[in-house]
Scaffold this motif. Structure first.
Motif, PDB file in Angstrom:
ATOM      1  N   ARG A   3      -3.179  -1.033   3.672  1.00 39.69           N
ATOM      2  CA  ARG A   3      -2.294  -0.896   3.375  1.00 39.69           C
ATOM      3  C   ARG A   3      -2.028  -1.276   2.369  1.00 39.69           C
ATOM      4  O   ARG A   3      -1.518  -2.776   2.290  1.00 39.69           O
ATOM      5  CB  ARG A   3      -0.905  -0.145   3.610  1.00 39.69           C
ATOM      6  CG  ARG A   3       0.537   0.466   3.547  1.00 39.69           C
ATOM      7  CD  ARG A   3       1.122   0.677   4.199  1.00 39.69           C
ATOM      8  NE  ARG A   3       0.639   1.641   5.419  1.00 39.69           N
ATOM      9  CZ  ARG A   3       1.014   1.834   6.882  1.00 39.69           C
ATOM     10  NH1 ARG A   3       2.474   0.459   7.191  1.00 39.69           N
ATOM     11  NH2 ARG A   3       0.687   2.081   8.000  1.00 39.69           N
ATOM     12  N   SER A   5       1.106  -3.442  -0.049  1.00 37.92           N
ATOM     13  CA  SER A   5       2.782  -3.668  -1.024  1.00 37.92           C
ATOM     14  C   SER A   5       3.031  -4.701  -1.165  1.00 37.92           C
ATOM     15  O   SER A   5       2.637  -5.857  -1.033  1.00 37.92           O
ATOM     16  CB  SER A   5       3.641  -3.656   0.884  1.00 37.92           C
ATOM     17  OG  SER A   5       3.795  -2.121   0.826  1.00 37.92           O
ATOM     18  N   GLN A   8       4.999  -3.441  -6.966  1.00 31.99           N
ATOM     19  CA  GLN A   8       4.615  -2.077  -7.268  1.00 31.99           C
ATOM     20  C   GLN A   8       5.299  -1.131  -6.791  1.00 31.99           C
ATOM     21  O   GLN A   8       4.847   0.136  -7.460  1.00 31.99           O
ATOM     22  CB  GLN A   8       2.749  -1.672  -7.689  1.00 31.99           C
ATOM     23  CG  GLN A   8       1.782  -3.273  -8.023  1.00 31.99           C
ATOM     24  CD  GLN A   8       2.051  -2.964  -9.480  1.00 31.99           C
ATOM     25  OE1 GLN A   8       2.424  -1.927 -10.081  1.00 31.99           O
ATOM     26  NE2 GLN A   8       1.801  -4.012  -9.998  1.00 31.99           N
ATOM     27  N   GLY A   9       6.103  -1.364  -6.377  1.00 29.32           N
ATOM     28  CA  GLY A   9       7.213  -0.573  -5.644  1.00 29.32           C
ATOM     29  C   GLY A   9       7.589   0.732  -6.530  1.00 29.32           C
ATOM     30  O   GLY A   9       8.487   0.526  -7.402  1.00 29.32           O
ATOM     31  N   THR A  10       7.239   1.930  -5.984  1.00 34.02           N
ATOM     32  CA  THR A  10       7.876   3.164  -6.516  1.00 34.02           C
ATOM     33  C   THR A  10       7.889   3.888  -5.584  1.00 34.02           C
ATOM     34  O   THR A  10       7.727   3.986  -4.477  1.00 34.02           O
ATOM     35  CB  THR A  10       6.604   3.440  -7.562  1.00 34.02           C
ATOM     36  OG1 THR A  10       5.663   4.176  -6.725  1.00 34.02           O
ATOM     37  CG2 THR A  10       6.365   2.765  -9.049  1.00 34.02           C
ATOM     38  N   THR A  13       5.131   4.578  -3.698  1.00 28.75           N
ATOM     39  CA  THR A  13       4.354   4.117  -2.789  1.00 28.75           C
ATOM     40  C   THR A  13       5.125   4.187  -1.499  1.00 28.75           C
ATOM     41  O   THR A  13       5.013   4.031  -0.441  1.00 28.75           O
ATOM     42  CB  THR A  13       3.899   3.176  -3.172  1.00 28.75           C
ATOM     43  OG1 THR A  13       5.368   1.966  -3.491  1.00 28.75           O
ATOM     44  CG2 THR A  13       3.536   2.497  -4.698  1.00 28.75           C
ATOM     45  N   ALA A  17       4.158   4.103   2.709  1.00 28.82           N
ATOM     46  CA  ALA A  17       4.437   3.244   3.722  1.00 28.82           C
ATOM     47  C   ALA A  17       5.216   4.366   4.177  1.00 28.82           C
ATOM     48  O   ALA A  17       5.247   3.567   5.432  1.00 28.82           O
ATOM     49  CB  ALA A  17       5.397   2.226   2.907  1.00 28.82           C
ATOM     50  N   LEU A  25      -3.502   0.675  -3.470  1.00 28.28           N
ATOM     51  CA  LEU A  25      -2.666   0.262  -5.417  1.00 28.28           C
ATOM     52  C   LEU A  25      -3.764   0.033  -6.274  1.00 28.28           C
ATOM     53  O   LEU A  25      -4.767  -0.968  -5.624  1.00 28.28           O
ATOM     54  CB  LEU A  25      -1.936  -0.837  -5.575  1.00 28.28           C
ATOM     55  CG  LEU A  25      -0.576  -0.606  -4.513  1.00 28.28           C
ATOM     56  CD1 LEU A  25       0.940  -0.772  -4.536  1.00 28.28           C
ATOM     57  CD2 LEU A  25       0.167   0.905  -5.001  1.00 28.28           C
ATOM     58  N   SER A 109       3.934  10.710 -10.612  1.00 28.64           N
ATOM     59  CA  SER A 109       3.742  10.965  -9.539  1.00 28.64           C
ATOM     60  C   SER A 109       3.304  12.700  -8.262  1.00 28.64           C
ATOM     61  O   SER A 109       4.750  13.179  -8.560  1.00 28.64           O
ATOM     62  CB  SER A 109       3.768  10.291  -8.160  1.00 28.64           C
ATOM     63  OG  SER A 109       2.355   9.769  -7.043  1.00 28.64           O
ATOM     64  N   GLY A 135       0.387   6.636  -9.586  1.00 26.65           N
ATOM     65  CA  GLY A 135       1.633   5.853  -8.621  1.00 26.65           C
ATOM     66  C   GLY A 135       2.938   5.217  -8.967  1.00 26.65           C
ATOM     67  O   GLY A 135       3.997   4.688  -8.200  1.00 26.65           O
ATOM     68  N   ILE A 142      -2.642   5.111  -7.643  1.00 24.97           N
ATOM     69  CA  ILE A 142      -2.959   4.895  -6.306  1.00 24.97           C
ATOM     70  C   ILE A 142      -3.467   5.478  -5.339  1.00 24.97           C
ATOM     71  O   ILE A 142      -4.712   6.810  -5.984  1.00 24.97           O
ATOM     72  CB  ILE A 142      -1.083   5.478  -5.382  1.00 24.97           C
ATOM     73  CG1 ILE A 142      -0.993   5.063  -5.806  1.00 24.97           C
ATOM     74  CG2 ILE A 142      -1.838   5.510  -3.830  1.00 24.97           C
ATOM     75  CD1 ILE A 142       0.810   5.928  -5.114  1.00 24.97           C
TER      76      ILE A 142
END
Length: 165
Positions: A3, A5, A8-10, A13, A17, A25, A109, A135, A142
């Motif tokens: 995983r 992290s 690139q948080g969306t 994602t 998580a 990613l 996504s 992603g 992703i």
């Protein structure tokens, strides 16, 4: 598969998580002039187009649904409609797709959408160990196991993809 992290948080994602699903990613440099986002991702990442899937919003009997097919082919609208028990399907209005999902075209996504929709994933995904989907923004894919994508989106699988001619 680990995983990862990063910044690139969306919503996609974040959904992975939160579910504890392993994913990787794959960011890449997006060219704003490109016409085919999925093909761009496959080429930029050096991954077979049969493993990179595009997310398409479809209108079926007045409601929106999601089709996930390899970028190496197209969505068979008749097969898609049959897979969800309808007679006819058309491609959704792009603005409606963006409003429904909270994502921009080329970055839609199947995960973390603003409002969930019935989802059909092409059956070819079942033969893969991992697959790639958007992603949640252009330039980010992703990689995850097809079974995880199916579970998280409550998807059905059916032969809805066709080869490009």
């Amino acid at each position: 598969m680990g995983r990862k992290s990063t910044s690139q948080g969306t919503p996609a994602t974040a959904a992975l998580a939160a579910a504890g699903v392993p994913f990787v990613l794959h960011p890449y440099s997006h060219d704003p002039a490109t016409a085919s986002y999925g093909t761009e991702a496959a080429v930029a990442l050096g991954i077979e187009p049969e493993r990179v899937f595009k997310t398409l919003m479809v209108e079926v009997e007045g409601r929106l649904a999601v089709g996930v097919v390899p970028v190496s082919g197209n969505l068979d609208l008749k097969a898609f409609a049959a897979a969800i028990g309808a007679k006819k399907a058309t491609m959704a209005d792009p603005a409606a797709a963006e409003r429904r999902t909270g994502y921009v075209l080329g970055g839609i996504s199947p995960l973390g959408q603003r409002q969930s929709s019935p989802t059909v994933i092409d059956g070819s995904a079942l033969a893969l160990e991992t697959m790639l989907v958007s992603g949640g923004k252009r330039g980010l894919d992703i990689e995850l196991a097809p079974a995880d994508l199916i579970r998280l989106t409550a998807a059905v699988t059916a032969p809805i993809g066709t080869s490009k001619s």
